[in-house]
Scaffold this active site. Structure first.
Site, PDB file in Angstrom:
ATOM      1  N   ASP A   1      24.499  42.135  11.399  1.00  0.00           N
ATOM      2  CA  ASP A   1      24.937  43.493  11.055  1.00  0.00           C
ATOM      3  C   ASP A   1      25.728  44.114  12.206  1.00  0.00           C
ATOM      4  OD1 ASP A   1      25.283  45.734   9.485  1.00  0.00           O
ATOM      5  OD2 ASP A   1      23.352  46.624   9.996  1.00  0.00           O
TER       6      ASP A   1
ATOM      7  N   LYS B   1      11.943  54.150  18.023  1.00  0.00           N
ATOM      8  CA  LYS B   1      12.430  53.725  16.713  1.00  0.00           C
ATOM      9  C   LYS B   1      11.245  53.381  15.824  1.00  0.00           C
ATOM     10  CE  LYS B   1      15.637  50.568  14.407  1.00  0.00           C
ATOM     11  NZ  LYS B   1      16.675  49.512  14.595  1.00  0.00           N
TER      12      LYS B   1
END
Length: 474
Positions: free
Chosen positions: A147, A55
């Site tokens: 989130d 990532k």
């Protein structure tokens, strides 16, 4: 020009291909996801051929937060594993994560489109248990994710669900911790940057462009407090400058009526710019979380929230898991509130003591919903026990929301039919973008994917005023 795997790097987001310290250890196979702040690649570790996810995070503060949270939550079974990371002065951080091929959004999509019998009750319960175990691990370590949504709940081939994407996460200050004004550092120097968390953190550079965080003593009793005993404290070094989304919740004040929400072209709103939109005094921001799963206190501009915002998100996820449809698919922040009120009714001091103190409570005006739909109608095909479980999370008053641990002991999850074994879970193949939210078919909700309230309203007139500006939508 379309990006092809064998093309030379065209931007910083493809700098990972030119970084020898990474490519010498990992063979990059393909890009499997892309978001506002990161790109995700499937890769093979050269030493043992293990598949991993790389990532590459383009936002400095988001990378720091994710690393800090994942280090705090290491060894938690339902949290994605951070194996190592790379970080140098002039490059984006690259996190090496365990590779998980699918997510809960794909499960919901497959159940809706492909599985004739949907998701069985025992399967639903197993997914719920794993979500709650992951959220409980976060909250017991003072981490608020901010989130939570189906596409951030990744799933292994064996059916293990793990919470991922901690780029918006924060480690809250537990009661008794004092903030140190000296923790604000320049974003120009990654090796010395610190964000104020529950305890100071030293960032120590090591060979190979990697970083290691050395923790100082932790007040374990404070951080092990029950989740509903932990509250946000404002820390001077707690800067949210780079994580603010552009949907107007933190920077605009609006007045609208619920009757107008369904047809935004027919109404006007007045917006005034606030002073100090980017709060450098350590306040949290209200502009976090994907809108459909965002707690009402955030929609009303609160920056003094706690772990309970995650619990509201879990309630929305559970509802979608049970009905295979999003519960509150708002097209803007105002529409989001309108959809919540149409189901649950209006907020008031009676149902939410202290709601009048919310920053935007006196500015956002909605007409009274005389006959809210209710969760029973929204979840028409589900049992009373399932609806009650969701109700325990979707409370306006944050202090009334059940904690993850309380729900793990709830009778619904501990009675027949019991949660199925992991081996009995159906795992769909992931299709498309790893970061794409597969919890809905976007064609069914056109134009709802914009983060800007303005985008939904068509043409507008912008007028500068002494106090800021106003926008009228025609």
């Amino acid at each position: 020009m379309s990006r092809m795997e064998d093309s030379p790097p065209q931007s910083k987001s493809w700098s990972i291909h030119t970084r020898r310290e990474i490519t010498s250890k990992y063979e990059i196979l393909e890009r499997v996801g892309s978001g506002a702040y990161s790109d995700v690649y499937k890769a093979r570790r050269r030493s043992d051929s293990i598949i991993v996810a790389l990532k590459e995070v383009h936002d400095y503060q988001s990378a720091f937060r994710e690393i800090e949270a994942l280090q705090t939550l290491q060894n938690c079974p339902n949290i994605v594993v951070l194996q190592e990371y790379f970080w140098s002065d002039d490059e984006d951080a690259v996190l090496v994560l365990e590779y998980l091929p699918t997510d809960l959004g794909a499960v919901i999509k497959a159940a809706k489109k492909e599985w004739e019998d949907g998701i069985g009750v025992g399967e639903v319960k197993r997914w719920m248990v794993q979500i709650l175990q992951g959220v409980d691990a976060c909250h017991r370590n003072c981490v608020v994710h901010r989130d939570l949504k189906p596409s951030n709940l990744l799933i292994s081939d064996e059916g293990v669900l793990k919470i991922a994407d901690f780029g918006q996460a924060r480690i809250l200050l537990a009661p008794g911790f004092a903030a140190d004004d000296g923790h604000i550092q320049s974003h120009e120097q990654p090796q010395s940057f610190q964000e104020t968390v529950s305890q100071p953190t030293d960032v120590v550079p090591v060979p190979g462009g990697q970083l290691v965080h050395e923790r100082k003593a932790v007040n374990v009793e404070e951080c092990d407090a029950e989740p509903d005993e932990i509250r946000v404290k404002h820390a001077p070094g707690d800067i949210d400058k780079d994580s603010v989304s552009h949907d107007g919740a933190a920077s605009c004040l609006a007045t609208c009526a619920t009757s107008d929400i369904e047809d935004p072209s027919q109404y006007s709103c007045s917006y005034e710019a606030e002073d100090d939109v980017e709060d450098w005094n350590g306040s949290l921001t209200s502009c976090v979380g994907t809108r459909w799963f965002r707690a009402p206190e955030l929609l009303y501009g609160s920056t003094n929230y706690g772990l309970e915002i995650d619990l509201w998100s879990v309630g929305c996820i559970f509802s979608e898991l049970l009905t295979l449809e999003p519960l509150f698919p708002g097209s803007s922040d105002m529409d989001q509130l309108g959809k919540i009120f149409s189901v649950l009714g209006n907020i008031s001091e009676e149902v939410w003591p202290g709601c009048g103190e919310l920053p935007d409570y006196k500015i956002i005006s909605f007409g009274k919903v005389e006959k809210p739909i209710g969760l029973e109608s929204s979840m028409r095909s589900r049992s009373p026990d399932e609806i009650l479980l969701v109700k325990k999370l979707l409370c306006f008053d944050p202090l009334s929301r059940a904690t993850a641990m309380e729900l793990l002991h709830d009778s619904y999850l501990n009675e027949e039919p019991l949660p199925v074994p992991l081996s009995d879970l159906r795992i769909p193949l992931k299709q498309g973008n790893q970061d794409e939210d597969l919890s809905v078919e976007w064609n069914d909700f056109k134009d709802f994917d914009s983060d800007s309230d303005f985008d939904d309203f068509g043409s507008s007139t912008f007028i500068t005023t002494d106090n800021g500006f106003s926008i009228r939508f025609s």
